[in-house]
Write a protein that holds these residues in place. Structure first.
Motif, PDB file in Angstrom:
ATOM      1  N   PHE A   5       0.848  -1.123   0.397  1.00 19.21           N
ATOM      2  CA  PHE A   5       0.109  -0.067  -0.410  1.00 19.21           C
ATOM      3  C   PHE A   5       0.837   1.075   0.089  1.00 19.21           C
ATOM      4  CE2 PHE A   5      -3.892  -2.339   2.224  1.00 19.21           C
ATOM      5  CZ  PHE A   5      -4.161  -2.744   1.131  1.00 19.21           C
ATOM      6  N   LEU A   6       1.951   1.765   1.107  1.00 16.95           N
ATOM      7  CA  LEU A   6       2.991   2.687   0.844  1.00 16.95           C
ATOM      8  C   LEU A   6       3.736   3.044  -0.478  1.00 16.95           C
ATOM      9  CD1 LEU A   6       4.407   4.301   2.926  1.00 16.95           C
ATOM     10  CD2 LEU A   6       6.032   2.651   2.956  1.00 16.95           C
ATOM     11  N   LEU A   7       3.845   1.665  -1.172  1.00 13.47           N
ATOM     12  CA  LEU A   7       4.761   1.565  -2.228  1.00 13.47           C
ATOM     13  C   LEU A   7       3.478   2.062  -3.488  1.00 13.47           C
ATOM     14  CD1 LEU A   7       7.167  -1.788  -2.448  1.00 13.47           C
ATOM     15  CD2 LEU A   7       7.921   0.896  -2.117  1.00 13.47           C
ATOM     16  N   SER A   8       2.831   1.669  -3.322  1.00 13.65           N
ATOM     17  CA  SER A   8       1.171   2.032  -4.257  1.00 13.65           C
ATOM     18  C   SER A   8       0.874   3.851  -4.214  1.00 13.65           C
ATOM     19  CB  SER A   8       0.468   1.110  -4.354  1.00 13.65           C
ATOM     20  OG  SER A   8       0.762  -0.216  -4.879  1.00 13.65           O
ATOM     21  N   LEU A   9       0.721   3.970  -2.760  1.00  6.25           N
ATOM     22  CA  LEU A   9       0.041   5.406  -2.319  1.00  6.25           C
ATOM     23  C   LEU A   9       1.558   6.039  -3.092  1.00  6.25           C
ATOM     24  CD1 LEU A   9      -1.555   5.309   1.204  1.00  6.25           C
ATOM     25  CD2 LEU A   9      -2.269   6.612  -1.354  1.00  6.25           C
ATOM     26  N   LEU A  10       2.664   5.673  -2.529  1.00  2.74           N
ATOM     27  CA  LEU A  10       4.278   6.710  -3.372  1.00  2.74           C
ATOM     28  C   LEU A  10       3.724   6.666  -4.717  1.00  2.74           C
ATOM     29  CD1 LEU A  10       6.788   7.844  -2.659  1.00  2.74           C
ATOM     30  CD2 LEU A  10       7.964   5.942  -3.230  1.00  2.74           C
ATOM     31  N   ALA A  11       3.603   5.636  -5.805  1.00  2.00           N
ATOM     32  CA  ALA A  11       3.415   5.889  -7.167  1.00  2.00           C
ATOM     33  C   ALA A  11       2.154   6.617  -7.335  1.00  2.00           C
ATOM     34  CB  ALA A  11       3.195   4.382  -7.699  1.00  2.00           C
ATOM     35  N   VAL A  12       1.124   6.663  -7.062  1.00  2.00           N
ATOM     36  CA  VAL A  12       0.085   7.246  -7.381  1.00  2.00           C
ATOM     37  C   VAL A  12      -0.095   8.485  -7.074  1.00  2.00           C
ATOM     38  CG1 VAL A  12      -2.485   7.773  -7.349  1.00  2.00           C
ATOM     39  CG2 VAL A  12      -1.922   6.086  -6.641  1.00  2.00           C
ATOM     40  N   ILE A  13       0.722   8.831  -6.208  1.00  2.00           N
ATOM     41  CA  ILE A  13       1.387  11.093  -5.737  1.00  2.00           C
ATOM     42  C   ILE A  13       1.931  11.212  -6.576  1.00  2.00           C
ATOM     43  CG2 ILE A  13       1.033  12.507  -4.276  1.00  2.00           C
ATOM     44  CD1 ILE A  13      -0.249  10.760  -2.228  1.00  2.00           C
ATOM     45  N   TYR A  14       3.253   9.814  -6.671  1.00  2.00           N
ATOM     46  CA  TYR A  14       4.577  10.651  -7.581  1.00  2.00           C
ATOM     47  C   TYR A  14       4.521  10.958  -8.712  1.00  2.00           C
ATOM     48  CZ  TYR A  14       9.204   9.999  -9.172  1.00  2.00           C
ATOM     49  OH  TYR A  14      10.342  10.468  -9.656  1.00  2.00           O
ATOM     50  N   SER A  42       2.216   8.337 -16.319  1.00  2.00           N
ATOM     51  CA  SER A  42       0.595   8.417 -15.607  1.00  2.00           C
ATOM     52  C   SER A  42       0.045   6.841 -15.431  1.00  2.00           C
ATOM     53  CB  SER A  42      -0.412   8.482 -16.682  1.00  2.00           C
ATOM     54  OG  SER A  42      -0.259   8.292 -17.948  1.00  2.00           O
ATOM     55  N   SER A  43       0.977   5.539 -16.710  1.00  2.00           N
ATOM     56  CA  SER A  43       0.498   4.402 -16.605  1.00  2.00           C
ATOM     57  C   SER A  43       1.349   4.037 -14.838  1.00  2.00           C
ATOM     58  CB  SER A  43       1.656   3.907 -17.451  1.00  2.00           C
ATOM     59  OG  SER A  43       1.074   3.933 -19.262  1.00  2.00           O
ATOM     60  N   VAL A  44       2.232   4.550 -15.039  1.00  2.00           N
ATOM     61  CA  VAL A  44       2.488   4.287 -13.053  1.00  2.00           C
ATOM     62  C   VAL A  44       2.052   4.324 -12.221  1.00  2.00           C
ATOM     63  CG1 VAL A  44       5.050   4.364 -11.631  1.00  2.00           C
ATOM     64  CG2 VAL A  44       5.216   4.448 -13.984  1.00  2.00           C
ATOM     65  N   SER A  45       0.847   5.412 -12.867  1.00  2.00           N
ATOM     66  CA  SER A  45       0.798   6.011 -11.400  1.00  2.00           C
ATOM     67  C   SER A  45      -1.344   5.252 -11.390  1.00  2.00           C
ATOM     68  CB  SER A  45      -0.194   7.122 -11.644  1.00  2.00           C
ATOM     69  OG  SER A  45      -1.443   7.568 -10.879  1.00  2.00           O
ATOM     70  N   HIS A  46      -1.613   4.938 -12.700  1.00  2.00           N
ATOM     71  CA  HIS A  46      -2.905   3.660 -12.983  1.00  2.00           C
ATOM     72  C   HIS A  46      -2.581   2.536 -12.072  1.00  2.00           C
ATOM     73  CE1 HIS A  46      -3.846   7.055 -15.576  1.00  2.00           C
ATOM     74  NE2 HIS A  46      -5.742   6.716 -14.908  1.00  2.00           N
ATOM     75  N   MET A  47      -1.263   1.651 -12.420  1.00  2.00           N
ATOM     76  CA  MET A  47      -0.655   0.281 -12.259  1.00  2.00           C
ATOM     77  C   MET A  47      -0.811   0.065 -10.320  1.00  2.00           C
ATOM     78  SD  MET A  47      -0.753  -1.308 -14.012  1.00  2.00           S
ATOM     79  CE  MET A  47      -2.624  -0.737 -14.558  1.00  2.00           C
ATOM     80  N   GLY A  48      -0.416   2.247  -9.877  1.00  3.81           N
ATOM     81  CA  GLY A  48      -1.034   2.168  -8.155  1.00  3.81           C
ATOM     82  C   GLY A  48      -1.918   1.711  -7.202  1.00  3.81           C
ATOM     83  N   PHE A  49      -2.707   2.199  -8.199  1.00  3.83           N
ATOM     84  CA  PHE A  49      -4.238   1.886  -8.065  1.00  3.83           C
ATOM     85  C   PHE A  49      -4.596   0.213  -7.863  1.00  3.83           C
ATOM     86  CE2 PHE A  49      -5.512   5.924  -8.231  1.00  3.83           C
ATOM     87  CZ  PHE A  49      -6.522   6.772  -8.139  1.00  3.83           C
ATOM     88  N   VAL A  50      -4.172  -0.204  -9.199  1.00  3.28           N
ATOM     89  CA  VAL A  50      -4.088  -1.806  -9.485  1.00  3.28           C
ATOM     90  C   VAL A  50      -3.547  -2.650  -8.569  1.00  3.28           C
ATOM     91  CG1 VAL A  50      -3.364  -3.975 -10.978  1.00  3.28           C
ATOM     92  CG2 VAL A  50      -4.408  -1.998 -11.908  1.00  3.28           C
ATOM     93  N   THR A  51      -2.436  -2.505  -7.825  1.00  3.98           N
ATOM     94  CA  THR A  51      -1.980  -3.024  -6.680  1.00  3.98           C
ATOM     95  C   THR A  51      -2.369  -3.146  -5.091  1.00  3.98           C
ATOM     96  OG1 THR A  51      -0.394  -1.351  -6.519  1.00  3.98           O
ATOM     97  CG2 THR A  51       0.128  -3.109  -7.901  1.00  3.98           C
ATOM     98  N   ILE A  52      -2.967  -1.482  -5.124  1.00  2.00           N
ATOM     99  CA  ILE A  52      -4.460  -1.643  -3.967  1.00  2.00           C
ATOM    100  C   ILE A  52      -5.176  -2.074  -4.260  1.00  2.00           C
ATOM    101  CG2 ILE A  52      -5.691  -0.440  -3.023  1.00  2.00           C
ATOM    102  CD1 ILE A  52      -3.432   2.040  -3.542  1.00  2.00           C
ATOM    103  N   GLY A  53      -6.002  -2.459  -5.548  1.00  2.00           N
ATOM    104  CA  GLY A  53      -6.976  -2.803  -5.604  1.00  2.00           C
ATOM    105  C   GLY A  53      -6.968  -4.909  -5.199  1.00  2.00           C
ATOM    106  N   ILE A  54      -5.458  -5.031  -6.140  1.00  2.00           N
ATOM    107  CA  ILE A  54      -5.125  -6.926  -6.075  1.00  2.00           C
ATOM    108  C   ILE A  54      -5.125  -7.423  -4.041  1.00  2.00           C
ATOM    109  CG2 ILE A  54      -3.346  -8.349  -5.992  1.00  2.00           C
ATOM    110  CD1 ILE A  54      -3.101  -7.015  -9.074  1.00  2.00           C
TER     111      ILE A  54
END
Length: 489
Positions: A278-287, A305-317
């Motif tokens: 979750f921490l790495l994914s939020l970092l990806a979304v915002i950074y 923007s793809s890196v940001s969207h993949m952050g959402f994906v890992t949080i969902g998983i």
């Protein structure tokens, strides 16, 4: 016939590559026509997988054993469930688009270029349907070879060799740890068979180590921050078709690996490491969203923007609930369509003006109205506008995250706002304002071929956004089966 349908889909790209090899080097039209015929056939057959798929079953369907060695417990077995079904269809669809994109744009080594894409399709389909961990690893890594050639040989700029090596070395290095984990599993259990291993319960300490070995490989492929450095460079140097397949399919391999292997084989470790994810994914979304606002290269804007969207994906998983996991699958499918369309739009601009630097573009609404209509639609789809495919995926992920932690959901919504900021900023810079006549003095709206490349993607985005139940029905029982493994920890 139905039992062999998946086998036929797996073999056709390899057969097509062998056929193209025997053609003369100068028979370009013949190579293109035969390749398009093969990829179109594969796509049509993949739709039959969907038609004959039993949505009420959580077991693997269309299973087939190609060959086996009993003395070492090695089985080359393929099959698919609701999770892998749509990834195979998406792969077949986008490879077809890539061949059409390249119709007039590849001027040298065309035969080798088409063979690389057919081999890439062969490896990708195998990744999504093979049910043996070692073979999954082989094809997971084999994808790098044709992709390395596509970026390094047919890339658009002088840094293409550097970008190809970055792609290869980053992803291969991460996967070496996964190979060590696979070797341990074989010596401990005696088989690589996924269906056997899914019923094995590893100790908590072993799970923790094995999870990290698999995580190293999947996190680079998604890619998660801070393992994302190779992605913007690879996108910037790849040809348009290479960027389409890189964003549309290759970024989904890591998410698929988490769903198929990490959550099922290492459920305790998945829960234990979820806060780190979750921490790495939020970092990806915002950074990644903030970094997107600072980019000047059109391709790098979409790449970050793809890196940001993949952050959402890992949080969902790693939300470990039905809404989050199903939302992550839908968002991966949506991103495969939307990001591919955006890269195709940028490819259209590059074909005309031979630059991707943002400052040279403005006021294209006045001279390319049809292009801007498509660009506006896909920009809003990238935001997650209601009615588009991304909205369904993101709202399900937010619901899944809300069940876990309110603070997590709050920061994710901040990421949604940033997504709207960079998408609307890009649309405004390209489409509106005064024409930059100092740099742009030749104007042509979309051609008929470009229109028919983007229109099917547009309809697919609307279809997924307006009728998500058609997709969720097939996915649902496979997700419930996955959650059973997590609930039995």
């Amino acid at each position: 016939m139905l039992n062999n349908l998946l086998t036929l889909i797996c073999l056709l790209p390899l057969l097509g590559a062998c056929i193209i090899m025997i053609f003369p080097q100068d028979s370009k039209k013949l190579c293109l026509n035969v390749t398009l015929l093969i990829t179109s056939t594969i796509f049509l057959l993949s739709l039959f997988l969907w038609i004959f798929f039993d949505k009420s079953s959580s077991f693997f369907q269309f299973s087939h054993i190609w060959f086996y060695f009993d003395n070492i417990n090695f089985y080359y077995i393929i099959g698919l469930d609701g999770i892998s079904l749509f990834f195979i269809i998406l792969t077949a669809f986008l490879i077809n688009i890539c061949i059409l994109i390249s119709w007039n744009s590849v001027n040298f080594y065309l035969k080798e270029y088409l063979i690389a894409f057919l081999m890439l399709e062969f490896c990708l389909i195998q990744v999504f349907c093979v049910l043996d961990l070692f073979l999954f690893y082989i094809f997971f890594e084999s994808v790098l070879i044709p992709m390395f050639l596509i970026v390094g040989v047919w890339g658009s700029r002088i840094r293409k060799i550097r970008a190809a090596y970055q792609l290869f070395i980053y992803t291969l290095t991460g996967s070496l740890l996964m190979l060590l984990g696979l070797i341990y599993i074989y010596f401990e259990i005696g088989t690589f068979d996924y269906q056997v291993l899914s019923s094995i319960k590893f100790s908590t300490s072993i799970q923790s180590i094995l999870f990290l070995s698999f995580f190293a490989s999947f996190a680079v492929k998604i890619p998660m921050v801070p393992f994302h450095i190779w992605l913007p460079e690879a996108h910037a140097e790849a040809p348009t078709a290479g960027s389409v397949i890189l964003a549309g399919i290759l970024l989904k391999l890591g998410g698929y690996g988490f769903l198929r292997f990490s959550l099922v084989l290492f459920p305790f470790a998945s829960m234990f490491y979820a806060p780190l994810i979750f921490l790495l994914s939020l970092l990806a979304v915002i950074y990644a969203s903030l970094t997107t606002l600072r980019q000047v290269d059109l391709k790098k804007i979409i790449a970050y923007s793809s890196v940001s969207h993949m952050g959402f994906v890992t949080i969902g998983i790693f939300s470990f609930n039905t809404q989050g996991i199903e939302g992550s699958i839908l968002l991966m499918l949506s991103h495969g369509l939307v990001s591919s369309a955006l890269f195709l739009c940028i490819g259209i601009l590059y074909d005309r003006y031979k630059t991707r630097v943002l400052k040279y573009y403005s006021g294209l609404t006045q001279v390319m109205p049809l292009f801007i209509c498509f660009f506006l639609f896909f920009s809003f789809a990238n935001i997650g506008f209601p009615g588009t495919s991304s909205f369904i995926g993101e709202i399900l992920i937010l619901i899944g995250a809300l069940k876990i932690n309110l603070s997590l959901t709050f920061f994710m919504t901040f990421g949604v706002i940033l997504s709207a900021a960079y998408s609307i900023w890009l649309l405004n810079r390209v489409g509106f304002g005064s024409l930059n006549l100092n740099y742009l003095n030749y104007f042509q709206d979309m051609s008929r071929r470009e229109f028919w490349l983007l229109f099917p993607i547009l309809m697919s985005v609307l279809w997924l956004g307006l009728l998500p139940s058609l997709f969720l029905n097939e996915i649902h029982f496979s997700v419930l089966n996955l959650l059973d493994h997590l609930n039995n920890v």
